[in-house]
Design a protein around this motif. Structure first.
Motif, PDB file in Angstrom:
ATOM      1  N   ASP A 238       0.824  -1.214   0.000  1.00  0.00           N
ATOM      2  CA  ASP A 238       0.000   0.000   0.000  1.00  0.00           C
ATOM      3  C   ASP A 238       0.858   1.264   0.000  1.00  0.00           C
ATOM      4  OD1 ASP A 238      -2.523   1.326   0.163  1.00  0.00           O
ATOM      5  OD2 ASP A 238      -2.191   1.672   2.307  1.00  0.00           O
ATOM      6  N   TRP A 239       2.196   1.096  -0.165  1.00  0.00           N
ATOM      7  CA  TRP A 239       3.093   2.230   0.023  1.00  0.00           C
ATOM      8  C   TRP A 239       2.874   3.342  -1.005  1.00  0.00           C
ATOM      9  CZ3 TRP A 239       5.466   2.440   4.507  1.00  0.00           C
ATOM     10  CH2 TRP A 239       6.351   3.495   4.733  1.00  0.00           C
ATOM     11  N   ALA A 240       2.672   2.958  -2.241  1.00  0.00           N
ATOM     12  CA  ALA A 240       2.487   3.973  -3.297  1.00  0.00           C
ATOM     13  C   ALA A 240       1.285   4.855  -2.990  1.00  0.00           C
ATOM     14  CB  ALA A 240       2.329   3.293  -4.648  1.00  0.00           C
ATOM     15  N   ALA A 241       0.215   4.248  -2.469  1.00  0.00           N
ATOM     16  CA  ALA A 241      -0.986   5.016  -2.153  1.00  0.00           C
ATOM     17  C   ALA A 241      -0.743   5.989  -1.006  1.00  0.00           C
ATOM     18  CB  ALA A 241      -2.133   4.069  -1.804  1.00  0.00           C
ATOM     19  N   ARG A 242       0.176   5.660  -0.147  1.00  0.00           N
ATOM     20  CA  ARG A 242       0.489   6.537   0.971  1.00  0.00           C
ATOM     21  C   ARG A 242       1.316   7.741   0.531  1.00  0.00           C
ATOM     22  NH1 ARG A 242      -0.172   4.394   6.196  1.00  0.00           N
ATOM     23  NH2 ARG A 242      -1.017   2.274   6.182  1.00  0.00           N
ATOM     24  N   GLY A 243       2.058   7.584  -0.539  1.00  0.00           N
ATOM     25  CA  GLY A 243       2.831   8.699  -1.079  1.00  0.00           C
ATOM     26  C   GLY A 243       3.985   9.145  -0.203  1.00  0.00           C
ATOM     27  N   LEU A 244       4.547   8.248   0.573  1.00  0.00           N
ATOM     28  CA  LEU A 244       5.644   8.593   1.465  1.00  0.00           C
ATOM     29  C   LEU A 244       6.983   8.289   0.803  1.00  0.00           C
ATOM     30  CD1 LEU A 244       4.185   7.064   4.761  1.00  0.00           C
ATOM     31  CD2 LEU A 244       4.077   9.446   4.012  1.00  0.00           C
ATOM     32  N   ASP A 245       7.920   9.230   0.904  1.00  0.00           N
ATOM     33  CA  ASP A 245       9.241   9.006   0.294  1.00  0.00           C
ATOM     34  C   ASP A 245      10.347   8.817   1.339  1.00  0.00           C
ATOM     35  OD1 ASP A 245       9.463  11.586   1.239  1.00  0.00           O
ATOM     36  OD2 ASP A 245       9.895  12.505  -0.703  1.00  0.00           O
TER      37      ASP A 245
END
Length: 333
Positions: A238-245
């Motif tokens: 789900d990382w892409a949906a969270r948009g965290l870099d």
């Protein structure tokens, strides 16, 4: 019909079997150096004690010695990671050198006053609180009235009536986040372990991260995580949906688990997301990529044991240096 409990073995039983006085049994089994007992007699007493399964009564021994040798260390079991468990093991050994017995107390209390009362019921000679917030000035008064001779806490600021070793978890979170911001990361997650007992350390680390966000262009988001492979995989997918870099993952254990899950999900580290842990465990440098982390420079177990001994014996001890967080930069961030 209820079975009658067997009578407890006493020092008198040991004395009879060994053919010596009870005083000699006490001198031998309590390792009293002020009284000379021959080696053959010592061996006979120890053999008799082993045969009967006798062990000295700690409370009675403390009363005779005029000093309580029990050091109580309140610590939730879930809060004891590899770094802390190794440090506590060293502390146990150092305290034994002074004749103290360290005991972990895993009770959970939301109210510091209730915690202090529970610890006081055990009548320890000293209390070492790893979570400084759990030992308040009011709690210190309760413990002092119960006869506790030494109070020590690892806390972000001095606690009235308590010998305090400064350990500011906010500084840990701030240091990790400052590094991520310096690397150009602007959407930073901070892992918040779901396991009970860890919020006392995780919440101030999150506060430290947010203090950096308040003075930089970064945005900090709390990321709940269980220490399970399934939860780490769910987060990674789900990382892409969270948009965290970028992510400060609480400690190296959570960081390593999340790092592997991100790689399995095809997320590039550090290309898409930079990962920072804490504790600088041996395994941190063995991750792929090697894990950037925050090392905690702490007073040694020997220093803490010596300070506790001084507090018990004299009521005072020389100050110890604060726990200092130090960034260890590697390839993951």
């Amino acid at each position: 019909m209820a079975r009658k409990a067997a009578a407890a073995v006493t020092s008198a039983d040991v004395a009879r079997l060994a053919g010596v006085s009870r005083a000699t049994v006490s001198f031998v089994l309590n390792n009293t150096q002020a009284h000379r007992v021959s080696e053959p007699t010592r061996a006979r007493v120890r053999a008799a004690a082993d045969t009967l399964g006798y062990v000295p009564h700690a409370a009675a021994r403390s009363l005779r010695a005029g000093r309580n040798n029990l050091v109580l260390i309140p610590a939730a079991v879930s809060a004891i990671g590899r770094l802390v468990s190794g440090w506590i093991d060293e502390l146990h050994a150092e305290l034994e050198r002074y004749g103290y017995t360290a005991v972990l107390h895993a009770g959970r209390y939301t109210d510091p006053a209730a915690a202090a009362r529970a610890w006081a019921e055990l009548r320890p000679g000293a209390v070492l609180a790893l979570d400084g917030a759990s030992l308040t000035p009011q709690g210190a008064q309760v413990l002092r009235r119960a006869g506790v001779q030494a109070l020590m806490a690892l806390a972000p600021r001095p606690v009235e009536g308590v010998y305090t070793v400064v350990f500011d978890h906010q500084r840990v979170g701030a240091l990790a986040t400052e590094h991520l911001v310096a690397q150009g990361r602007r959407r930073i997650g901070v892992v918040m372990p779901r396991e009970r007992g860890l919020s006392a350390f995780a919440e101030p680390r999150l506060a430290g991260a947010r203090s950096v966000a308040a003075r930089t262009p970064a945005i900090v988001t709390a990321v709940d995580m269980e220490y399970t492979h399934a939860c780490a995989l769910e987060l990674a997918h789900d990382w892409a949906a969270r948009g965290l870099d970028g992510v400060f993952a609480y400690n190296d254990e959570y960081a390593a688990l999340l790092l592997h899950a991100l790689r399995d999900a095809g997320v590039d580290v550090p290309g898409e997301v930079a990962v920072v842990g804490c504790d600088d465990l041996v395994t941190a440098a063995l991750q792929q990529p090697p894990l950037t982390t925050v090392r905690l420079d702490t007073p040694s177990a020997g220093q803490l044991a010596a300070a506790l001994h001084d507090l018990i014996e004299t009521g005072t001890a020389a100050p110890l240096p604060a726990v200092e967080p130090v960034l260890v930069r590697r390839e993951s961030a």
